[in-house]
Write a protein that holds these residues in place. Sequence first.
Motif, mmCIF file in Angstrom:
data_model
loop_
_atom_site.group_PDB
_atom_site.id
_atom_site.type_symbol
_atom_site.label_atom_id
_atom_site.label_comp_id
_atom_site.label_asym_id
_atom_site.label_seq_id
_atom_site.Cartn_x
_atom_site.Cartn_y
_atom_site.Cartn_z
ATOM 1 N N ASP A 48 0.792 -1.115 -0.174
ATOM 2 C CA ASP A 48 0.013 0.112 -0.047
ATOM 3 C C ASP A 48 0.806 1.198 0.146
ATOM 4 O O ASP A 48 0.511 2.538 -0.013
ATOM 5 C CB ASP A 48 -0.954 -0.069 1.168
ATOM 6 C CG ASP A 48 -0.206 0.031 2.415
ATOM 7 O OD1 ASP A 48 0.779 -0.107 2.386
ATOM 8 O OD2 ASP A 48 -0.985 -0.019 3.533
ATOM 9 N N ASN A 49 2.133 1.005 -0.175
ATOM 10 C CA ASN A 49 3.155 2.340 -0.103
ATOM 11 C C ASN A 49 3.316 2.626 -1.594
ATOM 12 O O ASN A 49 4.360 2.306 -2.030
ATOM 13 C CB ASN A 49 4.277 1.857 0.677
ATOM 14 C CG ASN A 49 5.018 3.374 1.245
ATOM 15 O OD1 ASN A 49 5.072 4.068 0.257
ATOM 16 N ND2 ASN A 49 6.003 3.214 2.207
ATOM 17 N N VAL A 50 2.492 3.318 -2.486
ATOM 18 C CA VAL A 50 2.640 3.759 -3.650
ATOM 19 C C VAL A 50 4.012 4.418 -3.915
ATOM 20 O O VAL A 50 4.665 4.163 -4.862
ATOM 21 C CB VAL A 50 1.537 4.385 -3.983
ATOM 22 C CG1 VAL A 50 1.487 4.751 -5.517
ATOM 23 C CG2 VAL A 50 0.152 3.614 -3.956
ATOM 24 N N GLU A 51 4.003 5.389 -3.027
ATOM 25 C CA GLU A 51 5.425 6.108 -3.238
ATOM 26 C C GLU A 51 6.751 5.548 -3.357
ATOM 27 O O GLU A 51 7.555 5.814 -3.919
ATOM 28 C CB GLU A 51 5.385 7.296 -2.161
ATOM 29 C CG GLU A 51 4.336 8.489 -2.476
ATOM 30 C CD GLU A 51 4.515 9.128 -3.769
ATOM 31 O OE1 GLU A 51 5.644 9.421 -4.079
ATOM 32 O OE2 GLU A 51 3.132 9.468 -4.391
ATOM 33 N N SER A 52 6.856 4.622 -2.058
ATOM 34 C CA SER A 52 8.003 3.784 -1.941
ATOM 35 C C SER A 52 8.182 2.755 -3.072
ATOM 36 O O SER A 52 9.233 2.545 -3.649
ATOM 37 C CB SER A 52 7.934 2.957 -0.770
ATOM 38 O OG SER A 52 9.353 2.282 -0.685
ATOM 39 N N ILE A 53 7.366 2.275 -3.702
ATOM 40 C CA ILE A 53 7.204 1.331 -4.888
ATOM 41 C C ILE A 53 7.730 2.116 -6.046
ATOM 42 O O ILE A 53 8.577 1.630 -6.943
ATOM 43 C CB ILE A 53 5.732 0.885 -5.241
ATOM 44 C CG1 ILE A 53 5.466 -0.344 -4.079
ATOM 45 C CG2 ILE A 53 5.647 0.110 -6.478
ATOM 46 C CD1 ILE A 53 3.958 -0.848 -4.158
ATOM 47 N N ALA A 54 7.251 3.383 -6.202
ATOM 48 C CA ALA A 54 7.524 4.111 -7.320
ATOM 49 C C ALA A 54 9.024 4.572 -7.112
ATOM 50 O O ALA A 54 9.718 4.577 -8.372
ATOM 51 C CB ALA A 54 6.820 5.368 -7.587
ATOM 52 N N LEU A 55 9.539 4.689 -5.882
ATOM 53 C CA LEU A 55 11.025 5.159 -5.700
ATOM 54 C C LEU A 55 11.759 3.773 -6.277
ATOM 55 O O LEU A 55 12.819 4.190 -6.933
ATOM 56 C CB LEU A 55 11.152 5.320 -4.270
ATOM 57 C CG LEU A 55 12.492 5.515 -3.869
ATOM 58 C CD1 LEU A 55 13.344 6.888 -4.489
ATOM 59 C CD2 LEU A 55 12.616 5.641 -2.415
ATOM 60 N N HIS A 56 11.420 2.897 -5.684
ATOM 61 C CA HIS A 56 12.249 1.541 -6.167
ATOM 62 C C HIS A 56 12.178 1.291 -7.325
ATOM 63 O O HIS A 56 13.327 0.875 -8.134
ATOM 64 C CB HIS A 56 11.848 0.168 -5.175
ATOM 65 C CG HIS A 56 12.205 0.563 -3.856
ATOM 66 N ND1 HIS A 56 11.498 1.107 -2.669
ATOM 67 C CD2 HIS A 56 13.182 -0.004 -3.096
ATOM 68 C CE1 HIS A 56 12.211 1.027 -1.874
ATOM 69 N NE2 HIS A 56 13.141 0.285 -1.831
ATOM 70 N N GLN A 57 11.153 1.427 -8.264
ATOM 71 C CA GLN A 57 10.743 1.140 -9.701
ATOM 72 C C GLN A 57 11.939 2.279 -10.368
ATOM 73 O O GLN A 57 12.800 1.799 -11.491
ATOM 74 C CB GLN A 57 9.522 1.104 -10.070
ATOM 75 C CG GLN A 57 8.799 -0.055 -9.614
ATOM 76 C CD GLN A 57 7.535 0.024 -9.971
ATOM 77 O OE1 GLN A 57 6.831 1.067 -10.462
ATOM 78 N NE2 GLN A 57 6.856 -1.001 -9.827
ATOM 79 N N ARG A 58 11.858 3.550 -9.943
ATOM 80 C CA ARG A 58 12.571 4.449 -10.437
ATOM 81 C C ARG A 58 14.148 4.294 -10.463
ATOM 82 O O ARG A 58 15.049 4.588 -11.323
ATOM 83 C CB ARG A 58 12.231 5.813 -9.886
ATOM 84 C CG ARG A 58 12.774 7.387 -10.608
ATOM 85 C CD ARG A 58 12.501 8.523 -9.772
ATOM 86 N NE ARG A 58 11.057 8.457 -9.361
ATOM 87 C CZ ARG A 58 10.636 8.554 -8.254
ATOM 88 N NH1 ARG A 58 11.304 9.004 -7.149
ATOM 89 N NH2 ARG A 58 9.351 8.607 -8.011
ATOM 90 N N LEU A 59 14.664 3.664 -9.430
ATOM 91 C CA LEU A 59 15.846 3.446 -8.987
ATOM 92 C C LEU A 59 16.125 1.921 -9.548
ATOM 93 O O LEU A 59 17.413 1.498 -9.409
ATOM 94 C CB LEU A 59 16.236 3.332 -7.522
ATOM 95 C CG LEU A 59 15.990 4.686 -6.894
ATOM 96 C CD1 LEU A 59 16.352 4.449 -5.360
ATOM 97 C CD2 LEU A 59 17.153 5.610 -7.151
ATOM 98 N N GLY A 60 15.643 1.123 -10.413
ATOM 99 C CA GLY A 60 15.935 0.270 -11.229
ATOM 100 C C GLY A 60 15.929 -1.226 -10.503
ATOM 101 O O GLY A 60 16.358 -2.249 -10.725
ATOM 102 N N PHE A 61 15.262 -1.175 -9.218
ATOM 103 C CA PHE A 61 14.749 -2.395 -8.572
ATOM 104 C C PHE A 61 13.755 -3.200 -9.192
ATOM 105 O O PHE A 61 13.113 -2.752 -9.956
ATOM 106 C CB PHE A 61 14.393 -2.082 -7.201
ATOM 107 C CG PHE A 61 15.221 -1.520 -6.118
ATOM 108 C CD1 PHE A 61 15.821 -2.347 -5.210
ATOM 109 C CD2 PHE A 61 15.646 -0.317 -6.303
ATOM 110 C CE1 PHE A 61 16.634 -2.023 -4.248
ATOM 111 C CE2 PHE A 61 16.818 -0.132 -5.237
ATOM 112 C CZ PHE A 61 17.124 -0.637 -4.423
ATOM 113 N N GLU A 62 13.937 -4.664 -9.114
ATOM 114 C CA GLU A 62 13.252 -5.290 -9.677
ATOM 115 C C GLU A 62 12.453 -6.355 -8.536
ATOM 116 O O GLU A 62 12.952 -6.616 -7.305
ATOM 117 C CB GLU A 62 13.979 -6.356 -10.735
ATOM 118 C CG GLU A 62 14.447 -5.687 -11.834
ATOM 119 C CD GLU A 62 15.263 -6.647 -12.812
ATOM 120 O OE1 GLU A 62 15.023 -7.741 -12.531
ATOM 121 O OE2 GLU A 62 15.788 -6.005 -13.617
#
Length: 69
Positions: free
Chosen positions: A33-47
């Motif tokens: 439910d932490n949409v901002e953290s998910i977006a951050l990790h995706q932006r940084l190239g996490f999979e």
Amino acid sequence: YRKQGYAVEAMTVAMDIAKGKGYRIVMQQVRTDNVESIALHQRLGFETDGYVYQNKKGNEVVIYIKALM
């Protein structure tokens, strides 16, 4: 302090420190439910494999992984 780039900067510095200490992988669990953290990790190239886990506190989380090269 949202939307000012502090989280991206902090994560980048933390990953640089980890890489300097010899770590090759960074792994984090993020609440679904932490949409901002998910977006951050995706932006940084996490999979992620997208599988939802339940952590010890009973929260639904997804595991994000990034190789440090």
